[in-house]
Design an enzyme around this catalytic site. Sequence first.
Site, PDB file in Angstrom:
ATOM      1  N   ASP A 216       0.826  -1.196   0.000  1.00  0.00           N
ATOM      2  CA  ASP A 216       0.000   0.000   0.000  1.00  0.00           C
ATOM      3  C   ASP A 216       0.869   1.258   0.000  1.00  0.00           C
ATOM      4  O   ASP A 216       1.865   1.339   0.722  1.00  0.00           O
ATOM      5  CB  ASP A 216      -0.887  -0.017   1.255  1.00  0.00           C
ATOM      6  CG  ASP A 216      -1.897   1.102   1.282  1.00  0.00           C
ATOM      7  OD1 ASP A 216      -2.714   1.175   0.344  1.00  0.00           O
ATOM      8  OD2 ASP A 216      -1.882   1.895   2.240  1.00  0.00           O
ATOM      9  N   GLU A 268      14.538 -15.591   0.463  1.00  0.00           N
ATOM     10  CA  GLU A 268      14.815 -16.641   1.446  1.00  0.00           C
ATOM     11  C   GLU A 268      13.889 -17.838   1.266  1.00  0.00           C
ATOM     12  O   GLU A 268      14.132 -18.911   1.830  1.00  0.00           O
ATOM     13  CB  GLU A 268      14.653 -16.090   2.871  1.00  0.00           C
ATOM     14  CG  GLU A 268      15.669 -15.029   3.255  1.00  0.00           C
ATOM     15  CD  GLU A 268      15.349 -14.391   4.605  1.00  0.00           C
ATOM     16  OE1 GLU A 268      16.112 -13.491   5.014  1.00  0.00           O
ATOM     17  OE2 GLU A 268      14.339 -14.784   5.238  1.00  0.00           O
TER      18      GLU A 268
END
Length: 566
Positions: A216, A268
């Site tokens: 956002d 990751e």
Amino acid sequence: MALSPHDVFNAPDWWRQAVVYQIYPRSFADANGDGIGDLKGITSKVGYLKELGVDAVWLSPFYPSALADGGYDVDDYRDVDPKIGTLDDFDEMVAALHAAHIKVVVDIVPNHCSDRHEWFTAAVAAGKGSPERERFIFRDGKGDNGELPPNSWLSIFGGGAWERVTEPDGTPGQWYFHLFAKEQPDWNWEHPDVHADFLETLRFWSDRGVDGFRVDVAHGLKKNLDPAYDMIANILGGTELFLDGQHPIWDRDDVQDIYAEWRTVFNEYDPPRTAVAEAWVAPHRQARYSSPDGLGQTFNFDLLRARFEAGHFHDIIERNLKAAAELDGSTTWVFSNHDVVRHATRYGLEGGSLGASAPGAGATVGGNDGKQWLFDGGDPAEVDQVKGLRRARAATLFMLALPGSAYLYQGEELGLQEVGQIPDDQRQDPAFFRNREVEVGRDGCRVPLPWAREGSSFGFGTGGAHLPQPEWFGDYAVEVESGDPASTLNMYRKALALRSALECDETLQWTEIGETVLGFVRPNGWHAVMNFGTEPVALPAGEVLLSSGPLAVGQLPGETTVWLRG
């Protein structure tokens, strides 16, 4: 020849050409009958989403919140609002969606939090000069006693962008900056604690199976509050003076340093998590947010704001595909979301376009004197609903044939119109309450969905709906449209099934570029043609796969799109 669906779900780069369905959780489906949509409600509709044919869902905020801004005022980034469910409900929902081969994207709100967030309440309680206040943007006021705000910048929602606090000793004190509502204090992204906490949040949801994030106000995190900018009385204006990373608020170059950190976390995981930026920036700046070293993708709002004209659509599509290709990125396309008037209504207005007047909020529709959200969408006296839906179906079908990701907003697959006639005392959007003289807010596109023809909430839940639904909602119900082969819902279902089966690389070749007609072919021979005019044109040769409206013999009617295969 039988068509075999393209396996988006198991592709590591699934997001590049995915169809993503935005769910506004409080207005999607209510499982416990309290009038508010919830996570169990979403889980109960996984079968509907699978039949619709979407590749992913994006959930607007479901975090604990006082709802000062529809959930975008976040109390706790690593929990679920009790009115919407629990973390166990979230895990159950993710498992159900994944079992249906649907990815999960969640909203993350890094520009601001809620004034009820534990760090902000601690900052107010700690007093001036405390380490706690350094996580936010606190400043001394001007005037003899600090009674004036630090500068004259305005909030997106109207009024000043600064709010004064009462100090622990009871005296009027410092001011904090809020780009949106006063209940939404902005984070200070110069502080390492803010960086570290958001990295923890990204891992928290990724560990729970979230596949990606919608970011956002991605272009607003970094700010320059140097007094040299105090001359700017309204941060919504004057952007042309500060393009290319030099505006004090929007799209500063160093915001990309934040997303480089986030990319490290995304990588990751296997497959890497992805993200899409909500960034209302100049077209030549959009690709920076799509960098493989950053978020990976950014919303492209250009078609959302486009005039219903062949030339305008062509230029937007060509420009964005070129920009994406330069970074080996993927573009996105969208016509409706939780912040804008539904496009079936916009296209029924004179002019048929939405000119955004603020980054992520507020808009001018049609030709309404430049005022934000002045139009009461859904009033038959103001909207040609037949034309609006016809144009919306044509534009959407054309968009779904394009390379890149398609973002759909809940209810658009039903052809829902904007709900404009909401009594003032039943509205919820703070933009209306703070700025009611010039806008009616965004509640009209957030009214709970109709699932059944009848009932107190048209099948949304047993306890009514948190925003009033008009009587005509029953005509758009899923129950009604499912049984109508010519319905908008069944057009979407057919289009998404074909799109999945006809997937190809991310290029196109233009075949028709005219004043009223636009067409292209994809490398697998999939041909899309749209007639923007009102008069019929010759139908190109080929097997008709799908059209947005009835076809005449040998002709493509006005305001209609057709898919063909040679």
